[in-house]
Design a protein around this motif. Structure first.
Motif, PDB file in Angstrom:
ATOM      1  N   TYR A 189      15.988   4.340 -80.874  1.00  0.00           N
ATOM      2  CA  TYR A 189      15.965   5.673 -80.286  1.00  0.00           C
ATOM      3  C   TYR A 189      17.125   5.840 -79.306  1.00  0.00           C
ATOM      4  O   TYR A 189      17.824   6.846 -79.303  1.00  0.00           O
ATOM      5  N   LEU A 190      17.329   4.827 -78.454  1.00  0.00           N
ATOM      6  CA  LEU A 190      18.402   4.918 -77.464  1.00  0.00           C
ATOM      7  C   LEU A 190      19.787   4.779 -78.099  1.00  0.00           C
ATOM      8  O   LEU A 190      20.793   5.044 -77.469  1.00  0.00           O
ATOM      9  N   ASN A 225      17.010  14.140 -78.872  1.00  0.00           N
ATOM     10  CA  ASN A 225      17.832  14.142 -77.663  1.00  0.00           C
ATOM     11  C   ASN A 225      18.589  15.447 -77.512  1.00  0.00           C
ATOM     12  O   ASN A 225      19.021  15.808 -76.426  1.00  0.00           O
ATOM     13  N   TRP A 265      11.772  15.351 -85.601  1.00  0.00           N
ATOM     14  CA  TRP A 265      11.411  14.190 -84.776  1.00  0.00           C
ATOM     15  C   TRP A 265       9.920  13.941 -84.635  1.00  0.00           C
ATOM     16  O   TRP A 265       9.498  12.826 -84.404  1.00  0.00           O
ATOM     17  N   SER A 304       7.658  10.363 -84.634  1.00  0.00           N
ATOM     18  CA  SER A 304       6.969   9.955 -83.404  1.00  0.00           C
ATOM     19  C   SER A 304       5.494   9.674 -83.684  1.00  0.00           C
ATOM     20  O   SER A 304       4.941   8.674 -83.226  1.00  0.00           O
ATOM     21  N   PHE A 338       8.865   5.920 -74.978  1.00  0.00           N
ATOM     22  CA  PHE A 338       9.728   7.036 -75.377  1.00  0.00           C
ATOM     23  C   PHE A 338       8.969   8.077 -76.182  1.00  0.00           C
ATOM     24  O   PHE A 338       9.304   9.266 -76.131  1.00  0.00           O
ATOM     25  N   VAL A 339       7.933   7.658 -76.904  1.00  0.00           N
ATOM     26  CA  VAL A 339       7.153   8.620 -77.687  1.00  0.00           C
ATOM     27  C   VAL A 339       6.366   9.543 -76.754  1.00  0.00           C
ATOM     28  O   VAL A 339       6.422  10.766 -76.872  1.00  0.00           O
ATOM     29  N   LEU A 387       8.701  11.965 -74.863  1.00  0.00           N
ATOM     30  CA  LEU A 387       9.191  13.076 -75.678  1.00  0.00           C
ATOM     31  C   LEU A 387       8.098  14.106 -75.911  1.00  0.00           C
ATOM     32  O   LEU A 387       8.346  15.312 -75.820  1.00  0.00           O
ATOM     33  N   LEU A 420       7.638  16.030 -72.753  1.00  0.00           N
ATOM     34  CA  LEU A 420       8.765  16.929 -72.513  1.00  0.00           C
ATOM     35  C   LEU A 420       8.663  18.145 -73.434  1.00  0.00           C
ATOM     36  O   LEU A 420       8.899  19.284 -73.026  1.00  0.00           O
ATOM     37  N   ILE A 461      14.629   3.081 -68.047  1.00  0.00           N
ATOM     38  CA  ILE A 461      15.709   3.335 -68.995  1.00  0.00           C
ATOM     39  C   ILE A 461      15.320   4.469 -69.938  1.00  0.00           C
ATOM     40  O   ILE A 461      16.091   5.394 -70.168  1.00  0.00           O
ATOM     41  N   PHE A 462      14.087   4.408 -70.450  1.00  0.00           N
ATOM     42  CA  PHE A 462      13.642   5.437 -71.386  1.00  0.00           C
ATOM     43  C   PHE A 462      13.349   6.750 -70.670  1.00  0.00           C
ATOM     44  O   PHE A 462      13.840   7.803 -71.061  1.00  0.00           O
ATOM     45  N   THR A 474      16.375   8.599 -69.270  1.00  0.00           N
ATOM     46  CA  THR A 474      17.230   9.134 -70.323  1.00  0.00           C
ATOM     47  C   THR A 474      16.600  10.379 -70.938  1.00  0.00           C
ATOM     48  O   THR A 474      17.269  11.396 -71.126  1.00  0.00           O
ATOM     49  N   ILE A 475      15.296  10.297 -71.225  1.00  0.00           N
ATOM     50  CA  ILE A 475      14.648  11.411 -71.916  1.00  0.00           C
ATOM     51  C   ILE A 475      14.523  12.637 -71.011  1.00  0.00           C
ATOM     52  O   ILE A 475      14.797  13.757 -71.422  1.00  0.00           O
TER      53      ILE A 475
END
Lengths: 293, 320
Positions: free
Chosen positions: A229-230, A249, A261, A265, B145-146, B149, B152, B261-262, B265-266
């Motif tokens: 992902y990153l 992103n 996406w 997920s 990260f899931v 997201l 968000l 980090i995740f 970034t997100i």
């Protein structure tokens, strides 16, 4: 003697089976996961990967249903096909990392736990060091350091940092196991250390290891997809669930083109939950105190 | 007690030294040098050589290492080539952002986890307990990260309850109450995500601690003396179960650093984690090295903190 052993094994399997029967969610997870994995692997045989990754600007962000079941991404590439290939890649890579880290962890852990003494002392200090460093950062730096990095080098880099948990677990178990009477009896009979470890100590740890490997597998799926992902995971040419998620992103994609996406997920979430449920049920069947059935 | 702390602190020195050597070697292995990004066809190769000589990039490695450590101890981590400013102040600024995010996250984490853990333990096997166990299971399994997201997307973009990036709006005046509120508002959504992800450990721990406490002698004694159940909980069980929770603080800090980090970034939050990802992308190696060292140092500190708190509050595991 042999018959007894067989009966015992059968009993062990029964315990696992009973545990799954008692835990409906674990049972459902197991069935769904097996079906899902079969589907992904068989379906991926029918997908022409080159055609899949070809760019069709005409179909840019075409919504689900029109031409593609799950729509297309910014390159007009079919999402469903990418999901299948991506899931297959993610599963295979997580599996490879799990097997590799388990192998290293078991060997190192057995050596430490069985022999103890200064060997154990030195290796444990190294493990302590590995545990205290922020491994995620190091994996990211390493991945960018390798000049021409491929799937193999990614797997090796991840494995380099993720074997310590298993090693610690195996060590602590082997430590108590090697003090048992059967080990000293074997020693007085003149059995070599190698044979004792391989034939006698290691099989006694197997049930514990299955649980550890299952949960590690879930963790590795998470780390691989997260790094992809990153943008520090699989090389861009290899599709991964994480790469599909990373299209989010772009705020426009996140807002308007959810089909790019969101399925990936949810798929990651499904896999993580299912594997973890299975792992928990296995853990309960290994630990007498926690059993439900 | 003091002996243990001093010994642990002394143990950190070789660990940090090993870390610094690895970081330095890594930095030297990185493809390209700091000028790679600045080279254009018009750049004079001689000028580049001169600059390299000036920065000591042509010295033997051990000399460079000693110089690097010496400077690092003085707080000088060199210059960031992408941001054109010194690394220490750049990281300092970002670290403050990460600190505030972590601070709010930790508070939210305990605000969510403690009541849930208590309820689950108090009403064991009830429907509520089952729901809480289920909740903590999902938060344990879902990757950072899931969840970030999804949050968000749902709360940032679809419902528009929260801002979707940055640490503060440009138009607000620094120093005003509005400014503080605005910053807090930007922190809130990432902090909630963080907090939810971190609750699992605390909930599980509190729950099993309370369940264990129910069978203890002191509870039975109180019960037989006719103390009402409610009072037994508030006066005895909770008090005993609470203290070790403090030890989770160290682990939480370590976990927060990994997740930053995740999350950063997100959510587009300008903290250390986001800086790390940006620096990797632009090969800004003085920043990368400083950040890896800082993260390593903080992780060591976090685990030390946990051990110290644990040994203070729980005499059973006090190491002699």
């Amino acid at each position: 003697m042999r018959r007894k052993k067989k009966r015992y094994r059968k009993k062990g399997r029964n315990v696992v089976f009973r545990e799954f029967q008692k835990d409906k969610i674990a049972m459902v997870s197991l069935i769904l996961l097996v079906i899902f994995i079969f589907f992904v692997f068989i379906a991926s045989l029918f997908i022409d990967q080159e055609a899949l990754m070809r760019i069709n600007l005409y179909d840019r962000y075409s919504p689900p249903g029109e031409k593609y079941i799950l729509g297309a991404d910014q390159g007009g590439k079919d999402i469903l096909g990418q999901l299948i290939i991506g899931a297959r890649n993610s599963i295979l890579i997580a599996l490879a990392i799990t097997l590799l880290t388990s192998l290293i962890g078991i060997v190192v852990g057995l050596i430490c736990g069985y022999f103890g003494g200064w060997v154990d002392h030195i290796i444990m200090r190294i493990i302590d060091f590995f545990v205290t460093i922020p491994s995620l950062l190091f994996i990211i730096v390493f991945v960018t350091l390798v000049p021409k990095y491929t799937v193999t080098s990614f797997i090796l880099t991840m494995s380099l940092f993720l074997w310590t948990g298993t090693a610690r677990l195996v060590r602590s178990k082997a430590l108590s196991e090697s003090k048992r009477d059967y080990v000293s009896a074997s020693k007085t009979l003149g059995t070599s250390d190698f044979v004792i470890i391989r034939r006698e100590v290691a099989p006694n740890l197997s049930s514990l290891l299955i649980v550890e490997m299952t949960l590690n597998f879930a963790g590795n799926v998470g780390i691989e997809t997260g790094l992809s992902y990153l943008g520090f995971g699989l090389p861009p040419t290899t599709s991964s669930l994480g790469t599909l998620v990373s299209y989010a992103n772009n705020p426009a994609v996140l807002q308007q083109y959810w089909w790019v996406w969101l399925p990936a997920s949810l798929l990651i979430l499904f896999m993580m939950l299912a594997i973890n449920y299975i792992g928990q049920a296995l853990r309960r069947s290994v630990d007498v105190k926690q059993r439900l059935g | 007690m003091w002996k243990t702390i001093v010994r642990r602190l002394l143990l950190m020195i070789p660990q940090l030294m090993a870390l610094s050597i690895i970081v330095f070697v890594m930095a030297k292995m990185m493809p390209g040098d700091p000028f790679t990004g600045m080279i254009t066809p018009e750049t004079d190769p001689e000028r580049i050589e001169e600059l390299k000589e000036e920065l000591g990039l042509n010295d033997p490695l051990p000399v460079q290492y000693v110089q690097w450590v010496k400077n690092a101890l003085k707080g000088d981590f060199g210059m960031s080539y992408t941001f054109q400013r010194d690394v220490a102040s750049l990281i300092g600024e970002r670290a403050m952002n990460t600190f505030w995010l972590s601070f709010v996250s930790v508070i939210l984490l305990y605000l969510i986890a403690i009541p849930l853990g208590i309820l689950a333990g108090r009403y064991q096997q009830s429907r509520l307990d089952k729901f809480i166990v289920f909740y903590s299971f999902i938060t344990y399994a879902i990757p950072t990260f899931v969840l970030s997201l999804l949050f968000l997307y749902i709360f940032g973009y679809t419902l528009q309850w929260f801002p979707t990036g940055g640490s503060v709006d440009v138009e607000v005046e620094p120093g005003t109450i509005q400014y503080i509120w605005n910053r807090f508002y930007h922190i809130l959504l990432p902090a909630i995500t963080y907090a939810i992800l971190g609750t699992t450990g605390v909930i599980q721990y509190l729950r099993s601690e309370i369940i264990d406490a129910k069978t203890m002698d002191y509870v039975r004694t109180a019960k037989s003396k006719g103390v009402p159940m409610r009072k037994i909980y508030t006066k005895h069980i909770f008090r005993n179960s609470f203290i070790p929770i403090a030890a989770f603080l160290g682990f939480t800090i370590t976990g927060l650093l990994g997740g930053s980090i995740f999350i950063e970034t997100i959510f587009g939050y300008p903290g250390m984690g986001q800086l790390f990802v940006q620096s990797i992308a632009s090969r800004d190696y003085s920043v990368i090295c400083a950040l890896v060292m800082l993260y390593g140092f903080l992780t060591l500190l976090g685990s030390l903190l946990s051990d110290i708190i644990l040994s203070i509050v729980d005499p059973r595991i006090r190491i002699e």
